[in-house]
Design an enzyme around this catalytic site. Sequence first.
Site, PDB file in Angstrom:
ATOM      1  N   ALA A  51       0.878  -1.130   0.019  1.00 58.55           N
ATOM      2  CA  ALA A  51       0.042  -0.141  -0.025  1.00 58.55           C
ATOM      3  C   ALA A  51       0.996   1.433   0.126  1.00 58.55           C
ATOM      4  O   ALA A  51       1.881   1.403   0.718  1.00 58.55           O
ATOM      5  CB  ALA A  51      -0.824   0.020   1.173  1.00 58.55           C
ATOM      6  N   HIS A  79     -10.467  -1.333   1.832  1.00 59.26           N
ATOM      7  CA  HIS A  79      -9.653  -2.252   1.188  1.00 59.26           C
ATOM      8  C   HIS A  79      -8.852  -3.320   2.038  1.00 59.26           C
ATOM      9  O   HIS A  79      -8.824  -4.557   1.637  1.00 59.26           O
ATOM     10  CB  HIS A  79      -8.381  -1.228   0.595  1.00 59.26           C
ATOM     11  CG  HIS A  79      -8.718  -0.564  -0.622  1.00 59.26           C
ATOM     12  ND1 HIS A  79      -7.897  -0.940  -1.830  1.00 59.26           N
ATOM     13  CD2 HIS A  79      -9.456   0.132  -1.193  1.00 59.26           C
ATOM     14  CE1 HIS A  79      -8.533  -0.375  -2.795  1.00 59.26           C
ATOM     15  NE2 HIS A  79      -9.548   0.448  -2.308  1.00 59.26           N
TER      16      HIS A  79
END
Length: 170
Positions: free
Chosen positions: A34, A50
């Site tokens: 990420a 997410h």
Amino acid sequence: MTRVLLITGGQRSGKSQYAEQLALSLAPNPIYVATARVFDEEFRQRVALHQARRGSQWTNIEEEKELARHDFSQRVVLIDCLTLWATNFFFDLNESTEQALLALREQLEALFAQKEVTYIFVTNELGLGGVSPNATQRRFTDLQGSLNQIVAQRADEVTLMVSGIPVRIK
């Protein structure tokens, strides 16, 4: 052999979910990188959604800029996303498109030098919209377009997401 897959498309087109499914089809325990900086509460909630979607089979790494400092050899790695990664360099380098692109290229070269990695990059096609009246946004769109082209040239496969439907373009 290192393999590069690029998933591109507009905002909310299904890129991340498609990329996650693809990664899981290629490896039982992929790595999720990420690149986002959480800058407000609404974005924090998006990040949480997410994270909730991914199960324990994922190795999660939060890395805003220095992706190449991690050893990804012999792994499947989902990097979500190039747009936020480029944003971090762009603003840290005083909105210099040239300096940001140079730093991004250096990181990419180091990533691609790692052995036997399958990279799945998620990115946005910012250039599909109109021309922004904001000079900063125009410079960033130029940077993003250049970065997308660099990765697409290196990619073995490029998939455009349209309304949740993957369309293979390379």
